[in-house]
Design an enzyme around this catalytic site. Structure first.
Site, mmCIF file in Angstrom:
data_model
loop_
_atom_site.group_PDB
_atom_site.id
_atom_site.type_symbol
_atom_site.label_atom_id
_atom_site.label_comp_id
_atom_site.label_asym_id
_atom_site.label_seq_id
_atom_site.Cartn_x
_atom_site.Cartn_y
_atom_site.Cartn_z
ATOM 1 N N TYR A 130 -59.485 -27.342 10.616
ATOM 2 C CA TYR A 130 -60.366 -26.160 10.555
ATOM 3 C C TYR A 130 -59.525 -25.050 9.972
ATOM 4 C CZ TYR A 130 -63.907 -22.969 12.694
ATOM 5 O OH TYR A 130 -64.897 -22.054 12.941
ATOM 6 N N HIS A 135 -63.711 -19.560 6.153
ATOM 7 C CA HIS A 135 -64.705 -20.365 6.873
ATOM 8 C C HIS A 135 -64.666 -20.065 8.368
ATOM 9 C CE1 HIS A 135 -67.225 -23.681 8.146
ATOM 10 N NE2 HIS A 135 -66.245 -24.121 8.932
ATOM 11 N N GLU A 201 -70.266 -29.978 4.597
ATOM 12 C CA GLU A 201 -68.990 -29.272 4.693
ATOM 13 C C GLU A 201 -68.143 -29.689 3.498
ATOM 14 O OE1 GLU A 201 -67.363 -29.772 8.702
ATOM 15 O OE2 GLU A 201 -68.478 -27.979 9.311
ATOM 16 N N GLU A 203 -65.042 -30.297 1.810
ATOM 17 C CA GLU A 203 -63.668 -30.523 2.258
ATOM 18 C C GLU A 203 -62.950 -31.432 1.262
ATOM 19 O OE1 GLU A 203 -62.926 -31.598 6.297
ATOM 20 O OE2 GLU A 203 -64.776 -30.686 7.067
ATOM 21 N N GLN A 242 -74.798 -29.408 17.112
ATOM 22 C CA GLN A 242 -73.436 -28.887 17.343
ATOM 23 C C GLN A 242 -73.433 -27.707 18.318
ATOM 24 O OE1 GLN A 242 -71.418 -27.942 13.654
ATOM 25 N NE2 GLN A 242 -69.576 -27.188 14.653
ATOM 26 N N LYS A 255 -71.345 -34.532 14.334
ATOM 27 C CA LYS A 255 -70.409 -34.785 13.231
ATOM 28 C C LYS A 255 -70.136 -36.266 12.990
ATOM 29 C CE LYS A 255 -68.583 -30.414 12.780
ATOM 30 N NZ LYS A 255 -68.245 -29.699 11.561
ATOM 31 N N SER A 259 -69.708 -39.164 7.174
ATOM 32 C CA SER A 259 -68.758 -38.359 6.402
ATOM 33 C C SER A 259 -68.525 -39.138 5.112
ATOM 34 C CB SER A 259 -67.434 -38.184 7.143
ATOM 35 O OG SER A 259 -67.647 -37.655 8.442
ATOM 36 N N THR A 351 -63.777 -27.292 6.388
ATOM 37 C CA THR A 351 -64.588 -26.671 5.340
ATOM 38 C C THR A 351 -63.777 -25.637 4.574
ATOM 39 O OG1 THR A 351 -66.432 -26.907 6.846
ATOM 40 C CG2 THR A 351 -66.782 -25.508 4.919
#
Ligand code: CA
Length: 417
Positions: A130, A135, A201, A203, A242, A255, A259, A351
């Site tokens: 994180y 973000h 997100e 990433e 979430q 989550k 992904s 993110t």
């Protein structure tokens, strides 16, 4: 080895992601091949197993016929960088037998459009950080308190959590909108149903290239030796699930349903020319998080939303350089307590948002929790991701005439099952 002045005999569009400066690794399949390790140049994949019939790479050929790159990566950087350098040499050798022997060429080189890319590694463990200050500040501002947007620990700890590896899938794998419990702010009790606030997100993730034993720590100085390379990463998130579930233990079902990773692992060595300065970190970090040199990376990142049968809409332009914590710091922190890592483990950046609203890496931020919908080219609006929308992440580096990219990280959100 510097690739700056190299020129390949293969025709490559200068705007291609797969220039001679890249030479990434992946796994492909087609009608004839179940799974072979491959690299890429221009519009082609290079079948490394077939190439090794010529005995040029100096490695055990069977490693190149496995279903993932784990065993190849585990050979270590001396070997894998050796393979990459040899490929560059072959692709620049005007007298290469591959250039002159058409039949041989056709066995080893296949059009990327004619093959399907598979998951590049078997992911044993997946961790998500994180680490983008914009973000974390945006999310903290929205869900907590604008005056104390960053939690007190944020500038001391590269905050992260352990994600789920089973649902990490390769680009092109579609999935259904998740269901779960949600509770609206103005409601006393939760409801159950399909998520209404399905988000993306933006990433990247890095792939562990060298395992450690339980009890070992990796210093920031050693970290690059343990990082094989990077992929693009969309860490899909259900914001309504979430918000209801994340206190006190963090995200769970919001989550772990999907992904998406891009199929090509771009090596850390290919990315070296694009290193750039990291953030000035104030307060000063603990000694185990200190590092030397330029450890940030200038990787341009774009996100596109494509409605069913519609056109692509660019919804975000960001950059990896907005990371407050570097990969080296993340890995040093992850292992400072003796946590072991294994080849193929995946570490998500978190993110990646920049300071400008056009650089926000999630719909949550782009639409400021749905209060500022995005209008698409077809006139429809989005607060979050709709059923049958496709999200595409692209990323590339460009500097001093050198360009390389990551390919695409794509998936379509299907309606709830
Ligand atoms: Ca994430």
């Amino acid at each position: 080895m510097s690739t700056k002045n190299l020129k390949t005999w293969i025709e490559v569009d200068p705007k291609s992601d797969f220039t001679i400066h890249n030479i990434p690794f992946g796994i492909y399949t087609d009608a004839k091949v179940e799974h072979h390790a491959c690299s890429a140049i221009g519009d082609y994949i290079i079948d490394l197993f077939e190439l090794e019939s010529l005995d040029l790479l100096n490695i055990n050929r069977s490693v190149l016929a496995e279903k993932d790159l784990n065993a190849f990566i585990a050979l270590g950087k001396t070997v894998t960088n050796g393979v990459r350098n040899k490929l560059i040499e072959i692709l620049c050798d005007e007298n290469s037998v591959l250039k002159t022997d058409k039949k041989l060429f056709d066995t080893i080189f296949k059009k990327q459009s004619a093959v399907k890319m598979l998951m590049p590694v078997s992911v044993g463990d997946y961790t998500d950080f994180y680490s983008s200050i914009d973000h974390a500040t945006n999310i903290g501002t929205m869900i907590r308190d604008p005056k104390n947007a960053l939690m007190p620990n944020w500038k001391y700890i590269p905050v992260g959590y352990h994600g789920r590896a089973s649902s990490v899938t390769v680009s092109g794998t579609n999935f259904h909108r998740p269901k779960g419990q949600q509770k609206a702010a103005d409601s006393e009790t939760p409801v159950f149903g399909p998520s209404k606030l399905l988000d993306i997100e933006l990433e990247t993730a890095f792939v562990i290239g060298k395992s450690t034993q339980l009890g070992d720590s990796i210093s920031t100085e050693q970290a690059d030796d343990h990082i094989f390379g990077m992929v693009l990463f969309n860490d899909w998130s259900a914001r309504d699930i979430q918000t209801w579930e994340y206190i006190p233990l963090g995200p769970f079902l919001s989550k772990n349903f999907a992904s998406t990773v891009s199929p090509w692992i771009v090596t850390l060595e290919a990315l070296e020319p694009f290193r750039t300065k990291g953030y000035v970190q104030d307060p000063k970090v603990f000694p185990y998080l200190e590092y030397k040199g330029d450890k940030n990376l200038d990787i341009k990142l774009d996100v596109f939303l494509k409605p069913q049968n519609g056109e692509e809409n660019k919804i975000c332009t960001s950059n990896y350089k907005y990371m407050y914590w570097t990969m080296e710091q993340q890995l040093a922190h992850h292992t400072v307590n003796g946590c072991n890592v294994n080849v193929g483990d995946l570490m998500g950046s978190g993110t990646i948002s920049g300071p400008d609203p056009s650089e926000y890496g999630s719909m949550m931020e782009l639409t400021w929790r749905g209060t500022k919908p995005i209008t698409l080219k077809d006139g429809t609006q989005r607060k979050f991701v709709n059923d049958n929308d496709t999200i595409i992440i692209r990323g590339y580096c460009e500097k001093d005439g050198i360009r390389l990219g990551f390919g695409e990280c794509v998936a379509t959100l299907l309606p709830a099952k």
